[in-house]
Design an enzyme around this catalytic site. Sequence first.
Site, PDB file in Angstrom:
ATOM      1  N   TYR A  24      20.860  51.295 -41.504  1.00  0.00           N
ATOM      2  CA  TYR A  24      20.773  52.190 -40.352  1.00  0.00           C
ATOM      3  C   TYR A  24      21.374  51.499 -39.135  1.00  0.00           C
ATOM      4  O   TYR A  24      21.049  50.341 -38.850  1.00  0.00           O
ATOM      5  CB  TYR A  24      19.300  52.541 -40.065  1.00  0.00           C
ATOM      6  CG  TYR A  24      19.133  53.319 -38.787  1.00  0.00           C
ATOM      7  CD1 TYR A  24      19.136  54.710 -38.794  1.00  0.00           C
ATOM      8  CD2 TYR A  24      19.014  52.662 -37.564  1.00  0.00           C
ATOM      9  CE1 TYR A  24      19.015  55.430 -37.625  1.00  0.00           C
ATOM     10  CE2 TYR A  24      18.900  53.382 -36.377  1.00  0.00           C
ATOM     11  CZ  TYR A  24      18.904  54.760 -36.417  1.00  0.00           C
ATOM     12  OH  TYR A  24      18.802  55.468 -35.243  1.00  0.00           O
ATOM     13  N   GLU A  50      24.421  57.759 -34.058  1.00  0.00           N
ATOM     14  CA  GLU A  50      23.699  57.172 -35.177  1.00  0.00           C
ATOM     15  C   GLU A  50      24.497  57.270 -36.478  1.00  0.00           C
ATOM     16  O   GLU A  50      25.155  58.274 -36.732  1.00  0.00           O
ATOM     17  CB  GLU A  50      22.404  57.979 -35.310  1.00  0.00           C
ATOM     18  CG  GLU A  50      21.402  57.481 -36.293  1.00  0.00           C
ATOM     19  CD  GLU A  50      20.194  58.418 -36.364  1.00  0.00           C
ATOM     20  OE1 GLU A  50      19.249  58.226 -35.599  1.00  0.00           O
ATOM     21  OE2 GLU A  50      20.215  59.351 -37.187  1.00  0.00           O
TER      22      GLU A  50
END
Length: 377
Positions: free
Chosen positions: A101, A189
């Site tokens: 992530y 993101e």
Amino acid sequence: MNIHEYQAKERFRAAGIPVPPGEVATTAEEAESIARKFGGTVVVKAQVHSGGRGKAGGVKLAKTPEEARAHASAILGMQIKGLTVEKVLVTPAEDIASEAYVGVLMDRKSQAPTFMVSAAGGIDIEEVARTNPTAIRKLQVDPRYGLLPHQALWLANFLYDDPGLIKQASKVISQLYRAFVDSGASMAEINPLVATAQGEIKAIDAKMSIDDSELFRRPEVAAMRDSSSEPWAETKAREAGLSFVKLDGDVGCCVNGAGLAMATMDLVKYYGGEPANFLDIGGSSNPEKVIAALEIITADPNVKVILFNIFGGITRCDDVANGIVEATKSIDIEPPIVIRLTGTNEEQALEILSDAGFSAFTSMDEVVQKAVAMAKA
Ligand code: GDP
Ligand code: MN
């Protein structure tokens, strides 16, 4: 403003981030022909402004073009978190070795862009933050200098052991920061950032929210807006030139001026109530705006009472009063309305409102207490 994965990927590609190719389809037939063009296994992905598409069945691997067609036909029209899927992205599947992530968001507390990275990618990062906070590395960026190379390396170093992967990831992290700044984003993101079996780093998902206040100077980003994916009230408010934020309470608020709107919400809370919204109708007493405001407020089924709080300066109270009377004639409004007006021409305004059968006040304390009591009754 949220943008779709395929749009965020365009921005990421432009910043140099390795993103697999992809094309958007609105029909199952189109999805099939895109899959045929790419050849091999593809992924069919729902394009909606929501995370967790994978869990909801909105991300499917297809080994053949026929399978891509079948998946697209199931995904198009599907509801994910209340949003209807109107487009799918078809993209060649990657051979994934690990999922990480990488995200950056504007942190209001530190007033700085803040990175979060984790080797535990792919799944819900909020869940990781809650159950395993040490699995996340954070870094605040000083916006005056931007993300420095050693900082990008420090973040990447938390994700991988292999020097080759660290080097690639650190480059992606720097590029993500560029895309974030250049797009006027409040959040960008990549989840997951994958390492492929061939040892390559790739962004296979992309998410970005743009700060609305940055849009006026980026028409190419503003053009990415998909109103069909936004709550009706927000689109309506924007088109009418109103600032509106939906909240969870039952006291609908209609106020002129952002500061007074904030103070009104504070006072509602102070007297034990819960505001249903923030709404600034601006400095104008244009009845059209009042009508739009009332339509937005009354569309919220939680609203039990509507509270007007108007401070007349350049805005004339009698104009606002006429606006309210006109607006309530032209649309059906169920919840009771209480009104406080003070300032320029307030006597005339109170007369107009009383004649039309409204409770009108000049004291802010009184009207808020009244509204809270009515919401509770
Ligand atoms: P999200 O659920 O909305 O975040 O959608 P993602 O794009 O992140 O996809 C969810 C999951 O699907 C990923 O974490 C992967 O495990 C899987 N996935 C997505 N694309 C691929 C791919 O190209 N190959 C493989 N094997 N899995 C993929
Ligand atoms: Mn994802």
